[in-house]
Design an enzyme around this catalytic site. Structure first.
Site, short mmCIF file in Angstrom:
data_model
loop_
_atom_site.label_atom_id
_atom_site.label_comp_id
_atom_site.label_asym_id
_atom_site.label_seq_id
_atom_site.Cartn_x
_atom_site.Cartn_y
_atom_site.Cartn_z
CG HIS A 294 1.41 -9.47 3.92
ND1 HIS A 294 0.13 -9.96 3.93
CD2 HIS A 294 1.33 -8.24 3.38
CE1 HIS A 294 -0.69 -9.07 3.41
NE2 HIS A 294 0.00 -8.02 3.07
CB THR B 285 14.43 4.24 12.19
OG1 THR B 285 14.67 5.46 12.88
CG2 THR B 285 15.48 3.21 12.57
CB THR C 159 -0.95 0.00 1.21
OG1 THR C 159 -1.94 -1.03 1.02
CG2 THR C 159 -1.65 1.34 1.36
CD GLN D 264 -2.56 -10.76 -4.57
OE1 GLN D 264 -2.29 -11.95 -4.56
NE2 GLN D 264 -2.99 -10.12 -3.49
CB CYS E 61 -8.38 -3.82 1.14
SG CYS E 61 -6.60 -4.09 1.17
CG ASN F 77 -6.69 -7.39 -5.39
OD1 ASN F 77 -6.80 -6.70 -6.40
ND2 ASN F 77 -7.39 -7.14 -4.30
#
Length: 385
Positions: free
Chosen positions: A203, A239, A70, A181, A327, A153
């Site tokens: 992920h 960071t 995203t 995807q 989503c 997706n």
């Protein structure tokens, strides 16, 4: 449990956890720090960047680590559009397809709402495909950036990205593709694809949630969305998530190494599963392109049912899948992807998506097909009482 919702997320691979562990424990330094712990973290970050670059066929300096797909989509669409508009105020249009992920669609809408851009939307056909002719016609003067997803997706349709990128390049328009995807299943060589920007997410590949990357071609203007310490060559401050970058690089390397073999095997299993569903579930309709689709996605509409009711019955039988994009989970609205493909709203609300990772077996899918037939029959029988 048979888990067939890999398009939503995948379990973290053991090899990924092992690669990440040192940077979650003893090697905890900040890569921006100029001491031994920081230098060790910086070296790991550089190695991860080089590994991702090798998988994408680009230079390490063209890789920006992000918090996921995203953020990568947002940075590509907003960042390129805003940077190009700053250089030339006449560049005030953004082009997206009608079946983009919300991360792309909402980025375009943001540009329209707050920065005066016009959003052009290129239609898709019944299979969810963007034709080169429609895309070329939508590339208007003033287009700052175009974004067309590599693979959908929800229905798995694979777009002709290389052909679309060539059309955009001929007009001097950068093309971004959401490859979240596609990663692990389709070639990701950015030179072969011809794209100017490409997003991936960890992920979906066996890395943890919260890590991703954006490829941005050298000399492509990019306005950062996150300001601060100037990390990622000033393109994304904050960071660095060293462990996440290492995990993403490890997962991407693993799936890319196994990609041709696994894609072929899973494609054969997917096709057998589709045949089983279509032959055992009366009225079942395959959604997405019958050929140009991800090996890992088989999606259907089951008219005369409620998709959510079918999902609940499938889970009761030990099969976990979804009705579409994670989503949009919990929404009562029909899928915008399916309605853009011309599926009537009432039919779109009966959608069920089965998506697999490379560990899927024929036994899994045979059992899932039997469960689906029983679930649809049960939901329909309740509806007629």
């Amino acid at each position: 449990m048979i888990f067939l919702d890999a398009a939503a997320t995948t379990p973290v691979r053991r090899e990924v956890l092992d690669a990440m562990w040192p940077y979650l424990s003893g090697e905890f330094g900040n890569p921006s720090s100029h001491h031994s712990l920081g230098e060790s973290a910086a070296a790991a970050l550089a190695d991860a960047r080089a590994s991702v670059a090798a998988a994408l066929g680009c230079r390490p300096g063209e890789v920006v680590f992000t918090s996921g797909g995203t953020e990568a989509d947002n940075l590509a669409v907003k960042g390129i559009a805003l940077a190009r508009q700053a250089a030339d105020p006449c560049l005030d249009r953004v082009l997206v397809s009608a079946v983009e992920h919300p991360a792309v669609e909402e980025s375009a809408r943001y540009l329209a709402k707050y920065h005066g851009f016009t959003v052009d939307v290129v239609a898709v056909d019944r299979d969810g495909l963007v034709s080169p002719e429609a895309f070329a016609a939508a590339l208007r003067p003033g287009t700052a950036v175009a974004s067309i997803m590599y693979a959908n997706n929800e229905v798995g349709t694979v777009q002709p990205v290389a052909e679309l990128a060539a059309l955009a390049r001929d007009r001097g328009i950068p093309l971004h593709t959401d490859a979240v995807q596609a990663a692990g299943w389709l070639p990701l060589d950015v030179r072969g694809l011809g794209v100017d920007a490409l997003s991936i997410s960890g992920h979906k590949l066996g890395a943890p949630k919260g890590c991703g990357a954006l490829y941005v071609r050298s000399r492509t203007p990019l306005e950062p969305l996150v300001h601060g310490g100037g990390q990622e060559r000033g393109r994304r401050s904050g960071t660095s998530n060293v462990a996440g970058a290492v995990g993403l690089a490890t997962a991407l390397s693993l799936v890319q190494t196994r990609q041709p073999e696994e894609a072929g095997r899973v494609t054969a299993l997917r096709d057998a599963f589709i045949r089983a569903i279509l032959s055992s579930v009366p009225g079942a309709e395959l959604t997405g392109h019958p050929v140009h689709r991800l090996p890992s996605v088989a999606s259907f509409c089951f008219p005369g049912t409620s998709g959510e009711s079918v999902l609940l019955e499938l889970e009761r039988q030990g099969v976990v899948c979804s009705s579409g994009s994670a989503c949009a989970a919990g929404s009562d609205e029909p899928s915008p992807v399916l309605t853009a493909m011309g599926v009537p709203a009432a039919v779109a609300q009966t959608a069920v998506r089965f998506s697999f990772d490379a560990s899927v077996t024929r036994e899994d899918l045979d059992a899932a097909a039997r469960a689906a037939a029983a679930a649809v029959a049960g939901v329909r029988s309740l509806g007629t009482r």
